[in-house]
Design an enzyme around this catalytic site. Structure first.
Site, PDB file in Angstrom:
ATOM      1  N   SER A 159      -7.260   6.172 -26.901  1.00 32.03           N
ATOM      2  CA  SER A 159      -6.574   5.998 -25.622  1.00 32.03           C
ATOM      3  C   SER A 159      -7.666   5.906 -24.558  1.00 32.03           C
ATOM      4  O   SER A 159      -8.655   5.192 -24.727  1.00 32.03           O
ATOM      5  CB  SER A 159      -5.616   7.155 -25.370  1.00 32.03           C
ATOM      6  OG  SER A 159      -4.976   7.015 -24.119  1.00 32.03           O
ATOM      7  N   THR A 167     -20.648   0.993 -23.410  1.00 31.13           N
ATOM      8  CA  THR A 167     -20.361   0.052 -24.488  1.00 31.13           C
ATOM      9  C   THR A 167     -20.298  -1.342 -23.874  1.00 31.13           C
ATOM     10  O   THR A 167     -20.608  -1.532 -22.700  1.00 31.13           O
ATOM     11  CB  THR A 167     -19.015   0.387 -25.161  1.00 31.13           C
ATOM     12  OG1 THR A 167     -17.962   0.185 -24.207  1.00 31.13           O
ATOM     13  CG2 THR A 167     -18.993   1.831 -25.632  1.00 31.13           C
ATOM     14  N   ASP A 216      -6.791  -9.427 -37.240  1.00 27.19           N
ATOM     15  CA  ASP A 216      -6.312  -9.536 -35.861  1.00 27.19           C
ATOM     16  C   ASP A 216      -5.064  -8.676 -35.812  1.00 27.19           C
ATOM     17  O   ASP A 216      -4.063  -8.980 -36.481  1.00 27.19           O
ATOM     18  CB  ASP A 216      -6.003 -10.995 -35.535  1.00 27.19           C
ATOM     19  CG  ASP A 216      -5.441 -11.195 -34.128  1.00 27.19           C
ATOM     20  OD1 ASP A 216      -5.074 -10.199 -33.484  1.00 27.19           O
ATOM     21  OD2 ASP A 216      -5.354 -12.363 -33.695  1.00 27.19           O
ATOM     22  N   LYS A 258      -2.164   1.956 -22.034  1.00 23.21           N
ATOM     23  CA  LYS A 258      -2.654   3.226 -22.567  1.00 23.21           C
ATOM     24  C   LYS A 258      -1.651   4.359 -22.347  1.00 23.21           C
ATOM     25  O   LYS A 258      -1.584   5.297 -23.161  1.00 23.21           O
ATOM     26  CB  LYS A 258      -4.012   3.571 -21.951  1.00 23.21           C
ATOM     27  CG  LYS A 258      -5.145   2.664 -22.439  1.00 23.21           C
ATOM     28  CD  LYS A 258      -5.291   2.695 -23.958  1.00 23.21           C
ATOM     29  CE  LYS A 258      -6.484   1.902 -24.456  1.00 23.21           C
ATOM     30  NZ  LYS A 258      -6.600   1.909 -25.932  1.00 23.21           N
ATOM     31  N   TYR A 296      -3.931  -2.200 -17.732  1.00 20.92           N
ATOM     32  CA  TYR A 296      -4.573  -1.390 -18.774  1.00 20.92           C
ATOM     33  C   TYR A 296      -3.969   0.011 -18.791  1.00 20.92           C
ATOM     34  O   TYR A 296      -3.695   0.560 -19.875  1.00 20.92           O
ATOM     35  CB  TYR A 296      -6.071  -1.330 -18.506  1.00 20.92           C
ATOM     36  CG  TYR A 296      -6.864  -0.601 -19.570  1.00 20.92           C
ATOM     37  CD1 TYR A 296      -6.896  -1.075 -20.875  1.00 20.92           C
ATOM     38  CD2 TYR A 296      -7.607   0.532 -19.266  1.00 20.92           C
ATOM     39  CE1 TYR A 296      -7.640  -0.424 -21.856  1.00 20.92           C
ATOM     40  CE2 TYR A 296      -8.350   1.193 -20.234  1.00 20.92           C
ATOM     41  CZ  TYR A 296      -8.355   0.717 -21.524  1.00 20.92           C
ATOM     42  OH  TYR A 296      -9.084   1.364 -22.485  1.00 20.92           O
ATOM     43  N   THR A 340     -12.565  -3.282 -40.115  1.00 17.66           N
ATOM     44  CA  THR A 340     -11.899  -4.534 -39.797  1.00 17.66           C
ATOM     45  C   THR A 340     -12.434  -5.126 -38.493  1.00 17.66           C
ATOM     46  O   THR A 340     -12.811  -4.410 -37.572  1.00 17.66           O
ATOM     47  CB  THR A 340     -10.381  -4.358 -39.683  1.00 17.66           C
ATOM     48  OG1 THR A 340     -10.051  -3.719 -38.437  1.00 17.66           O
ATOM     49  CG2 THR A 340      -9.837  -3.532 -40.841  1.00 17.66           C
ATOM     50  N   ASN A 393      -8.754   1.531 -33.019  1.00 21.93           N
ATOM     51  CA  ASN A 393      -9.715   1.359 -31.942  1.00 21.93           C
ATOM     52  C   ASN A 393      -9.597   0.023 -31.209  1.00 21.93           C
ATOM     53  O   ASN A 393     -10.019  -0.092 -30.064  1.00 21.93           O
ATOM     54  CB  ASN A 393     -11.129   1.498 -32.526  1.00 21.93           C
ATOM     55  CG  ASN A 393     -12.210   1.092 -31.561  1.00 21.93           C
ATOM     56  OD1 ASN A 393     -12.450   1.740 -30.559  1.00 21.93           O
ATOM     57  ND2 ASN A 393     -12.878  -0.029 -31.854  1.00 21.93           N
TER      58      ASN A 393
END
Length: 283
Positions: free
Chosen positions: A135, A184, A57, A153, A149, A33, A84
């Site tokens: 996480s 990434t 979404d 988490k 953030y 997705t 993810n």
């Protein structure tokens, strides 16, 4: 190992893209997705019917349920739910706007919750399945400028710890993957939102960004074998550090917490007070 059917959110970039490719190359099938499924066109060309690109979404609850339904209808089962999708809101606590924080929680926390809740009826009916959610080391240790953030988490950590004990008897396993810093595109404009700054915190922000730039970043493609080891294990861990950052950072933080609690133990114990008459009568 036998073929697995994966449902992966945020499959167009970062870990999601790496793991989608790895699962397909491994001979598995993936419902992948993304907000823009056209970003997965090259994988469709390469792997054909083994991949089902789906637009999603995760802030849209109806779309989450519909997408899980579509994936199950196509593949008849779901073995691994890989949660993810997410992003980071950056800023000091005083700088964070409520609307921005709600938006981050809507993706990072409620988005994961929506996927879990939509997937569970299928997994319970199967009598098996594995929920793997991303996480972070930031879900265990908080840092300046990353508080929003961290909050999201930490909530993800609590959600999945409770979930694991609730669904174990149904044959469903739960794992929190806790990456450190990886190379990434997580710091890109699509994965990072920076709060409007207050001059008071300008120096702190500069220090935080400078420290982040000096970190040793892991290679994302080196993570796939670890992920396969987790989903192939008959007894997968609830928590799993991805990379070398987690153990020393979290170990030191937990040691400091235990030492602080111990240092204040007498004060804590005194706050218990004396047993009430009812408690004394029942003994």
């Amino acid at each position: 190992m036998s073929e697995k059917i994966w449902f992966i959110t945020g499959a167009s970039r970062g870990f999601g893209r790496v793991w989608t490719e790895a699962a397909l190359a491994h001979g598995d099938k993936v419902a992948a997705t993304a907000r823009d499924p056209s970003s997965l066109a090259d994988l469709s060309e390469r792997y054909g019917d083994a991949i089902l690109p789906l637009q999603l979404d995760v802030t849209d609850g109806a779309a989450v349920r519909r997408t899980l339904d579509d994936a199950h209808r196509r593949f008849s089962r779901l073995d691994v739910i890989l949660n993810n999708a997410g992003y980071a809101l950056v800023g000091a606590i005083e700088e964070i706007g409520e609307d921005d924080l709600r938006a981050e929680f809507d993706t990072n926390v409620f988005g994961m919750l929506r996927v879990v809740q939509a997937a569970l009826p299928y997994l319970r009916e199967q009598g098996r399945g594995h929920i793997v959610s991303v996480s972070s080391v930031a879900g265990l240790v908080a840092n300046p400028i990353a508080g929003a953030y961290n909050m999201s988490k930490w909530a993800v950590e609590a959600m999945h710890e409770a979930l694991a004990s609730e669904v174990k008897s149904f044959g469903i396993r739960v794992t929190l993957v806790e990456p450190g810093a990886y190379a990434t595109d997580f710091a890109s404009a699509t994965s990072l939102k920076i709060s409007e700054g207050i001059d008071t915190y300008a120096e702190l922000r500069q220090h935080a960004f400078a420290a982040g730039a000096k970190m040793s970043f892991g290679e994302p493609r080196a993570t796939s074998e670890a992920l396969f080891a987790i989903v192939d294990s008959p007894e997968p861990p609830l928590r799993f550090f991805l990379g070398t950052e987690g153990m020393p950072v979290v170990g030191a933080a937990y040691a400091a917490r235990l030492a602080e609690w111990a240092a204040w133990k007498e004060v804590s114990d005194a706050a218990q007070g004396l047993p009430s008459p009812r408690e004394m009568a029942s003994r």
